[in-house]
Design an enzyme around this catalytic site. Structure first.
Site, PDB file in Angstrom:
ATOM      1  NE  ARG A 144      -1.512 -47.829 -38.907  1.00 38.74           N
ATOM      2  CZ  ARG A 144      -2.790 -47.953 -38.512  1.00 38.74           C
ATOM      3  NH1 ARG A 144      -3.599 -46.903 -38.581  1.00 38.74           N
ATOM      4  NH2 ARG A 144      -3.244 -49.099 -38.060  1.00 38.74           N
TER       5      ARG A 144
ATOM      6  CG  ASN B 199      26.238 -45.221 -40.638  1.00 34.79           C
ATOM      7  OD1 ASN B 199      25.821 -44.612 -39.674  1.00 34.79           O
ATOM      8  ND2 ASN B 199      25.441 -45.725 -41.565  1.00 34.79           N
TER       9      ASN B 199
ATOM     10  NE  ARG C 122      20.565 -41.382 -44.184  1.00 33.54           N
ATOM     11  CZ  ARG C 122      19.390 -40.895 -43.817  1.00 33.54           C
ATOM     12  NH1 ARG C 122      18.372 -40.908 -44.666  1.00 33.54           N
ATOM     13  NH2 ARG C 122      19.218 -40.400 -42.612  1.00 33.54           N
TER      14      ARG C 122
ATOM     15  CE  LYS D  48      20.469 -43.836 -39.942  1.00 31.47           C
ATOM     16  NZ  LYS D  48      21.865 -44.154 -40.325  1.00 31.47           N
TER      17      LYS D  48
ATOM     18  CD  GLU E 112      28.796 -37.729 -36.154  1.00 33.35           C
ATOM     19  OE1 GLU E 112      28.969 -37.777 -37.382  1.00 33.35           O
ATOM     20  OE2 GLU E 112      28.376 -38.702 -35.497  1.00 33.35           O
TER      21      GLU E 112
ATOM     22  CE  LYS F   2      22.510 -37.259 -41.791  1.00 37.77           C
ATOM     23  NZ  LYS F   2      22.519 -37.575 -40.353  1.00 37.77           N
TER      24      LYS F   2
ATOM     25  CG  HIS G 260      28.663 -43.480 -37.017  1.00 38.13           C
ATOM     26  ND1 HIS G 260      29.571 -42.624 -37.610  1.00 38.13           N
ATOM     27  CD2 HIS G 260      27.707 -42.693 -36.476  1.00 38.13           C
ATOM     28  CE1 HIS G 260      29.167 -41.370 -37.423  1.00 38.13           C
ATOM     29  NE2 HIS G 260      28.050 -41.383 -36.743  1.00 38.13           N
TER      30      HIS G 260
ATOM     31  CG  HIS H 124      26.820 -46.981 -33.210  1.00 42.99           C
ATOM     32  ND1 HIS H 124      25.986 -47.120 -34.296  1.00 42.99           N
ATOM     33  CD2 HIS H 124      26.838 -45.650 -32.940  1.00 42.99           C
ATOM     34  CE1 HIS H 124      25.514 -45.941 -34.652  1.00 42.99           C
ATOM     35  NE2 HIS H 124      26.032 -45.030 -33.851  1.00 42.99           N
TER      36      HIS H 124
ATOM     37  CD  GLU I 150      22.336 -46.237 -43.256  1.00 44.97           C
ATOM     38  OE1 GLU I 150      22.996 -47.161 -42.791  1.00 44.97           O
ATOM     39  OE2 GLU I 150      21.903 -45.299 -42.575  1.00 44.97           O
TER      40      GLU I 150
ATOM     41  CG  HIS J  16      27.261 -40.452 -31.086  1.00 43.00           C
ATOM     42  ND1 HIS J  16      27.203 -41.766 -31.514  1.00 43.00           N
ATOM     43  CD2 HIS J  16      27.160 -39.681 -32.201  1.00 43.00           C
ATOM     44  CE1 HIS J  16      27.062 -41.788 -32.825  1.00 43.00           C
ATOM     45  NE2 HIS J  16      27.035 -40.540 -33.271  1.00 43.00           N
TER      46      HIS J  16
END
Length: 367
Positions: free
Chosen positions: A124, A248, A244, A146, A188, A230, A251, A255, A240, A273
Site C-alpha cells: 500500500r 496537460n 494542475r 503521477k 515539455e 511545476k 496532452h 495522448h 489535479e 511522447h
C-alpha cells in the site's frame, strides 16, 4: 557531495528536486533517501547498461548494509503495461521488500511512471526516489507524483498519485541522450512557457542554439525553471482537481495520437511522447484561435518555436480524426462525457475549457 541546484516541492508530502552534474555517482546523496535496508533499482535496457552498476555501487559503498537488487525492463512506451508492472512487483517480492523499502526509478518517463506505480502499490505504498535520465522526465514526469501504466484503450489510465521521496536529476546523463530524445524533452520545456510564463517563452526563443547543443548551463537553467513552475502548481493542486490540469496543455491531443499509433517503440515511425505533445500544443492553440480565444499570431509563434527545436507540428498522416476524437473522449479531465480541454488566451495564458464542441475539435484534427 557534488554541487546541485535545488527546487523545493511543498504540500502534504514535501520533497526536493536536486539538479546538477554527476549526481548518479554521489552515493551519500543517493543513500540518504533510503529509510530501510531494501532497495530495488528499476531501469530499462537502454539506461541500465550506462548507469545501473554505478548507481548500485554508489549506494552499496555509502551504505554497505543495503540489500540492493536491480530489475531491468525492456525500453519503450510499448512496455509501460500491467504485465511490466507485475514483473516489478515480483522483483519486490523476491527481494523481500519491507514497508521501509525504497524503489529507485532510473530512466525516462516510462521507468519513472511504472516504478512509481509499483512503489505506490507494494504494501500500500513504499518510498520511491526518481532518478530521471532524460530531459523530458527531468522537467515533467519525475515531478508531481503521477504514476501510471498504459492499457490498449489509452495512456496512463491505470495509476495512482504517489509523490516521490526525492528527485535527483543528473544533468550529465543528458550527454548520452540521443538528439531526438533531447528535442522531445524540450517540447515539455516549451510547454511551461506556453501555459504560464511568456518571459520564459522568450528566453527559449533566444537560447535555442545552446539548448540544442546540450550546453550544461542552458540545460540546467531550463530544467530548474521548468521544475519551479511545476512544483508551484503541484503544491497548490496535488491531486489535479483544478489548476494542475493546466500542465496537460497539448496532452489530450498528444495522448490520442500516441494511443492511435500504438506508442513509439512498437513502430519506429510513431511519435514519441514529447513529439506528440508538440503537435498537441499546436492543435490546442489552433482550436483556441478558431474559438476566438486567442490571436492566430500566437499560434504561429508557437509553431515556429517548436519547429526551430526540430519538433513536429502537424498530425501524422494516416490518422483518422474520428478515431483520434474517440481516444480523446477517454481523457481523465473530461466530465460527464463532455470534452474538457486545456486551451489558451495566448502565450502564457492557459486555461481549462469545459464542454468543448466536438465538431470544432474534428475540424482542427482534420487540418
Amino acid at each position: 557531495m557534488s554541487a546541485a541546484r535545488t527546487v523545493a516541492v511543498g504540500g502534504a508530502s514535501p520533497y526536493r528536486i536536486e539538479i546538477g552534474p554527476d549526481l548518479l555517482h554521489d552515493g551519500e546523496r543517493l543513500a540518504a533517501h533510503a529509510r530501510g535496508r531494501h532497495v530495488l533499482l528499476v531501469s530499462d535496457s537502454n539506461v541500465a547498461p550506462l548507469y545501473a552498476a554505478a548507481v548500485a555501487g554508489a549506494l552499496r559503498q555509502a551504505r554497505p548494509a543495503l540489500s540492493v537488487a536491480t530489475h531491468v525492463m525492456p525500453a519503450g512506451e510499448a512496455h509501460k503495461t500491467l504485465a511490466s508492472f507485475g514483473q516489478v512487483i515480483d522483483a519486490l517480492a523476491a527481494l523481500g521488500a519491507s514497508r521501509d523499502a525504497t524503489v529507485y526509478a532510473l530512466g525516462g518517463g516510462v521507468v519513472g511512471d511504472l516504478a512509481g506505480f509499483a512503489a505506490a502499490c507494494w504494501m500500500r505504498g513504499i518510498d520511491c526516489v526518481q532518478l530521471p535520465t532524460t530531459l523530458l522526465s527531468m522537467v515533467d514526469s519525475s515531478v508531481g507524483g503521477k504514476t501510471a501504466v498504459d492499457i490498449p484503450q489509452g495512456k496512463n489510465l491505470v495509476g495512482a498519485f504517489h509523490p516521490p521521496r526525492a528527485v535527483i536529476a543528473d544533468t550529465g546523463a543528458l550527454r548520452t541522450l540521443p538528439p531526438r530524445e533531447l528535442r522531445a524533452g524540450l517540447a515539455e520545456v516549451v510547454k511551461y512557457g506556453a501555459l504560464g510564463d511568456p518571459l520564459f517563452f522568450e528566453w527559449l526563443e533566444r537560447e535555442r542554439a545552446p539548448l540544442l547543443a546540450g550546453d550544461d548551463r542552458a540545460l540546467a537553467e531550463a530544467i530548474a525553471r521548468s521544475c519551479g513552475h511545476k512544483a508551484a502548481i503541484v503544491e497548490r493542486d496535488p491531486l489535479e482537481r483544478g489548476e494542475r490540469a493546466l500542465l496537460n496543455l497539448g496532452h489530450t491531443f498528444g495522448h490520442a495520437i500516441e494511443a492511435e499509433q500504438g506508442y513509439a517503440g512498437a513502430d519506429r515511425d510513431a511519435l514519441n511522447h514529447g513529439e506528440a505533445v508538440a503537435v498537441g500544443m499546436v492543435l490546442a492553440a489552433r482550436l483556441s484561435a478558431m474559438l476566438g480565444m486567442a490571436p492566430e499570431s500566437d499560434t504561429e509563434r508557437l509553431r515556429s518555436l517548436l519547429r526551430a527545436y526540430g519538433l513536429p507540428v502537424d498530425v501524422p498522416p494516416g490518422l483518422a480524426p474520428a478515431e483520434l476524437l474517440g481516444r480523446m473522449r477517454l481523457d481523465k479531465k473530461n466530465l460527464a462525457g463532455r470534452l474538457r480541454l486545456v486551451l489558451w488566451r495566448g502565450i502564457g495564458k492557459a486555461e481549462v475549457v469545459p464542454d468543448v464542441d466536438e465538431a470544432r475539435v474534428l475540424e482542427v484534427l482534420a487540418g
